[in-house]
Design a protein around this motif. Structure first.
Motif, short mmCIF file in Angstrom:
data_model
loop_
_atom_site.label_atom_id
_atom_site.label_comp_id
_atom_site.label_asym_id
_atom_site.label_seq_id
_atom_site.Cartn_x
_atom_site.Cartn_y
_atom_site.Cartn_z
N ASP A 102 38.43 12.59 -51.14
CA ASP A 102 37.09 13.05 -51.49
C ASP A 102 36.31 11.97 -52.24
N TYR A 103 36.97 11.28 -53.17
CA TYR A 103 36.27 10.26 -53.95
C TYR A 103 36.01 9.00 -53.13
N LEU A 104 36.89 8.66 -52.22
CA LEU A 104 36.63 7.53 -51.33
C LEU A 104 35.39 7.78 -50.48
N ILE A 105 35.19 9.02 -50.09
CA ILE A 105 34.02 9.38 -49.29
C ILE A 105 32.77 9.48 -50.16
N ARG A 106 32.89 10.07 -51.34
CA ARG A 106 31.74 10.28 -52.23
C ARG A 106 31.20 8.98 -52.79
N PHE A 107 32.07 8.00 -53.02
CA PHE A 107 31.67 6.75 -53.65
C PHE A 107 31.99 5.57 -52.71
N PRO A 108 31.22 5.40 -51.65
CA PRO A 108 31.54 4.38 -50.66
C PRO A 108 31.45 2.95 -51.18
N ASP A 109 30.74 2.74 -52.29
CA ASP A 109 30.59 1.38 -52.82
C ASP A 109 31.62 1.04 -53.90
N VAL A 110 32.48 2.00 -54.24
CA VAL A 110 33.51 1.76 -55.25
C VAL A 110 34.79 1.30 -54.56
N GLN A 111 35.37 0.22 -55.06
CA GLN A 111 36.55 -0.37 -54.42
C GLN A 111 37.86 0.27 -54.86
N TRP A 112 37.89 0.79 -56.13
CA TRP A 112 39.18 1.34 -56.58
C TRP A 112 38.96 2.45 -57.59
N VAL A 154 46.57 4.63 -58.93
CA VAL A 154 45.54 3.77 -58.34
C VAL A 154 45.36 4.05 -56.85
N ILE A 155 44.09 4.22 -56.47
CA ILE A 155 43.67 4.28 -55.08
C ILE A 155 42.74 3.09 -54.86
N MET A 156 42.94 2.33 -53.79
CA MET A 156 42.15 1.11 -53.59
C MET A 156 41.85 0.92 -52.11
N THR A 161 39.97 -7.62 -52.34
CA THR A 161 40.74 -8.84 -52.58
C THR A 161 41.56 -8.63 -53.84
N PHE A 162 42.83 -8.33 -53.65
CA PHE A 162 43.66 -7.91 -54.78
C PHE A 162 45.10 -8.30 -54.50
N ARG A 163 45.78 -8.70 -55.57
CA ARG A 163 47.18 -9.09 -55.44
C ARG A 163 47.88 -8.82 -56.77
N PHE A 181 38.19 -7.08 -62.91
CA PHE A 181 37.16 -6.93 -63.93
C PHE A 181 36.33 -8.21 -64.06
N ALA A 182 36.99 -9.36 -63.98
CA ALA A 182 36.29 -10.63 -64.11
C ALA A 182 35.26 -10.83 -63.00
N GLN A 183 35.48 -10.17 -61.86
CA GLN A 183 34.53 -10.24 -60.75
C GLN A 183 33.48 -9.12 -60.82
N GLY A 184 33.55 -8.31 -61.87
CA GLY A 184 32.62 -7.20 -61.99
C GLY A 184 32.98 -6.01 -61.12
N ILE A 185 34.24 -5.94 -60.66
CA ILE A 185 34.69 -4.84 -59.81
C ILE A 185 35.38 -3.81 -60.69
N LEU A 186 34.62 -2.83 -61.17
CA LEU A 186 35.15 -1.80 -62.06
C LEU A 186 35.57 -0.58 -61.26
N PRO A 187 36.59 0.14 -61.76
CA PRO A 187 37.07 1.34 -61.05
C PRO A 187 36.26 2.57 -61.43
N GLU A 188 36.37 3.59 -60.62
CA GLU A 188 35.80 4.91 -60.91
C GLU A 188 36.95 5.84 -61.31
N LYS A 189 36.74 6.61 -62.35
CA LYS A 189 37.76 7.58 -62.77
C LYS A 189 37.66 8.85 -61.94
N ILE A 190 38.77 9.26 -61.35
CA ILE A 190 38.89 10.59 -60.76
C ILE A 190 39.44 11.49 -61.86
N PRO A 191 38.71 12.50 -62.30
CA PRO A 191 39.11 13.23 -63.52
C PRO A 191 40.32 14.13 -63.37
N HIS A 192 40.75 14.41 -62.15
CA HIS A 192 41.86 15.33 -61.92
C HIS A 192 43.20 14.64 -62.22
N CYS A 193 44.01 15.28 -63.05
CA CYS A 193 45.31 14.72 -63.42
C CYS A 193 46.33 15.07 -62.34
#
Length: 284
Positions: A102-112, A154-156, A161-163, A181-193
């Motif tokens: 659901d979050y991958l679909i809702r936030f298409p511009d978020v990488q992780w 983590v979902i990505m 570009t990650f290693r 983070f150094a590239q400005g690629i911040l994650p989105e929190k999925i609030p469900h535990c």
């Protein structure tokens, strides 16, 4: 969205079956489950084989190379549009991949993405588990001060570009996150535990050794220019606080006091946000 689950496994026969059952019970099934057998010498291979008819399972066998290298091997083998990471000693709730999709679909511009966890020890059940504080990350300082991201959450997207770090003298995750983070690629929190994170097993059993590996990885991030001196100082406070908290849970007042004193001393030379400072002050 096709999601590839990636599970590194080294001598994980005691816990891997439980992890795989939690994948099998997902309401949204994965595209594939890539298990990397990282040179196990126990019955890990037998556990993997027993799930071959139950899951769309791909087994990657390699000579033991460590957790970071095993996850990287799984990423190379995976063919889905996103990676969902799960360690062999953790388990997911049955709605984990549904929320991920659901979050991958809702936030298409978020990488992780990441989620909160339940801290869990063998023998603890139901209300005995504790949900760990998991703030939303809006800056690198938020990450360094609160340290909320556990790999099994983590979902990505697979075009990221990650290693993971492969040097076994360093923790495999923190430096890899800091590179994003150094590239400005911040994650989105999925609030469900949706993850039960096993304590006092694997890395959490040797708290000080774990922190030493983490700090070597963060020092490398400083050398690479991913963080500055103030950010490094902030993370030193955070890790000393975590050691004090760990020893408090174990009932070791001497070590608890030692690491609280260390954290307070380091805090004098760092810009510590109020949420971490007051947690540290009230860690009696």
């Amino acid at each position: 969205m096709n999601i590839s689950v990636i599970i590194p496994a080294y001598n994980a026969s005691e816990t891997l079956g439980e992890a795989l059952i939690s994948v099998e019970q997902q309401h949204v099934q994965p595209f594939e489950v890539v298990v990397v057998n990282d040179g196990s010498t126990d019955a890990t291979a037998d556990v993997i084989q027993s799930f071959m008819g139950r899951l769309p399972l791909v087994c990657v066998n390699q000579t033991n190379a460590g957790l970071g290298a095993a996850r990287n091997a799984g990423m190379r083998a995976a063919k889905g549009g996103a990676w969902a990471f799960l360690d062999a000693d953790d388990v997911w709730g049955s709605n984990k991949l549904a929320h991920a999709r659901d979050y991958l679909i809702r936030f298409p511009d978020v990488q992780w993405f990441y989620t909160p966890i339940f801290e869990w020890s063998p023998g603890m059940h139901g209300s005995g588990m504790r949900m760990r504080t998991c703030p939303k990350i809006q800056s690198i300082e938020d990450f360094l001060a609160m340290n909320p991201i556990v790999p099994s959450t983590v979902i990505m997207r697979s075009d990221t570009t990650f290693r993971w770090e492969e040097d076994r003298d360093m923790q495999e995750d923190v430096g890899a996150y800091l590179a994003l983070f150094a590239q400005g690629i911040l994650p989105e929190k999925i609030p469900h535990c949706t993850t039960k994170y096993r304590l006092d097993f694997g890395m959490t059993a040797d708290a000080e050794g774990h922190v030493a590996k983490v700090m070597r990885a963060v020092a490398k991030a400083r050398e690479l220019g991913h963080i500055d001196d103030q950010q490094l100082a902030l993370y030193e406070v955070r890790k000393a606080y975590e050691l004090a908290r760990t020893y408090k849970k174990r009932g070791d007042k001497t070590e608890q006091k030692k690491w609280k004193t260390e954290a307070l001393l380091k805090a004098k030379a760092a810009r510590v946000p109020s949420n971490l400072f007051w947690r540290l002050r009230w860690l009696i």
